[in-house]
Design an enzyme around this catalytic site. Sequence first.
Site, PDB file in Angstrom:
ATOM      1  N   HIS A  21       0.844  -1.206   0.000  1.00 25.53           N
ATOM      2  CA  HIS A  21       0.000   0.000   0.000  1.00 25.53           C
ATOM      3  C   HIS A  21       0.881   1.259   0.000  1.00 25.53           C
ATOM      4  CE1 HIS A  21      -2.972  -2.809   2.206  1.00 25.53           C
ATOM      5  NE2 HIS A  21      -3.402  -2.676   0.981  1.00 25.53           N
ATOM      6  N   LYS A  45     -15.702  -8.155   5.015  1.00 27.08           N
ATOM      7  CA  LYS A  45     -14.547  -8.429   5.877  1.00 27.08           C
ATOM      8  C   LYS A  45     -14.787  -7.939   7.293  1.00 27.08           C
ATOM      9  CE  LYS A  45     -11.021  -8.149   2.257  1.00 27.08           C
ATOM     10  NZ  LYS A  45      -9.934  -7.314   1.695  1.00 27.08           N
ATOM     11  N   ARG A  96      -2.931  -6.359  -8.703  1.00 27.51           N
ATOM     12  CA  ARG A  96      -1.935  -7.405  -8.478  1.00 27.51           C
ATOM     13  C   ARG A  96      -1.947  -8.437  -9.598  1.00 27.51           C
ATOM     14  NH1 ARG A  96      -3.765  -9.329  -2.722  1.00 27.51           N
ATOM     15  NH2 ARG A  96      -5.751  -9.053  -3.801  1.00 27.51           N
ATOM     16  N   SER A 132      -2.890  -7.997   3.060  1.00 30.85           N
ATOM     17  CA  SER A 132      -3.120  -7.763   4.495  1.00 30.85           C
ATOM     18  C   SER A 132      -3.408  -9.068   5.221  1.00 30.85           C
ATOM     19  CB  SER A 132      -4.294  -6.803   4.679  1.00 30.85           C
ATOM     20  OG  SER A 132      -4.006  -5.579   4.072  1.00 30.85           O
TER      21      SER A 132
END
Length: 171
Positions: A21, A45, A96, A132
């Site tokens: 990040h 989440k 990604r 994460s």
Amino acid sequence: MSINMRKAMFCGSFDPFTIGHLDIVKRASKMFDEVHILIAVNANKKRNYDSNWMAYAIQKTVEDENITNVIVVSFDGLVAKYAKDNQIDYSIRGLRNSMDYNYEENIAEVNKLINDNLEQIYLRTSNAAISSSMVRELFSYGEDVSKFVPKEIYRVMRDCRTLSQKIWLNY
Ligand code: COA
């Protein structure tokens, strides 16, 4: 503030904020006059680290990097609405892989319905493996994750663990 100021936002759960990040923030801060980092809510989440603590640690991290055009906000509404209310025209997303692209395009479509002016900008990520959840999982097994997160973030992670251990012991 100039009327032609180019503002962007970079949204995420940042639970925790990683060096991946940070890499995006460093590059975005050179491309835009002002970058808002939004710690937003992903309804799918469950948060592990308090968003206000994370916001504070991210702010300290950008200061350590001498980045002066970044604002960190903990926000629980619609990000496209935040952009509209704050005259932000660009949303930055890290890509990604091709799976990310499909997911991001869906979100971009929804955001466009709310705020038609919002342009989505993709930046290639250079730390694709460092998500994460990967950092959280390694940390939960006692692995040293200090190389995957900025030092202020690592401090929050350690403090949270110490706090929860204390609460557990006093229970
Ligand atoms: N390098 C490495 N990894 C990265 C990265 C980078 N540059 N950028 C993101 N990632 C990782 C993240 O760490 C995250 O990992 P995880 O799945 O292990 O947690 C993963 O990629 C997904 O990140 P992201 O796509 O940013 O998802 P998110 O959950 O962090 O954030 C929100 C999603 C919060 C931005 C989105 O749910 C949202 O906009 N919510 C607000 C409500 C709203 O407006 N909803 C309407 C839109 S549908």
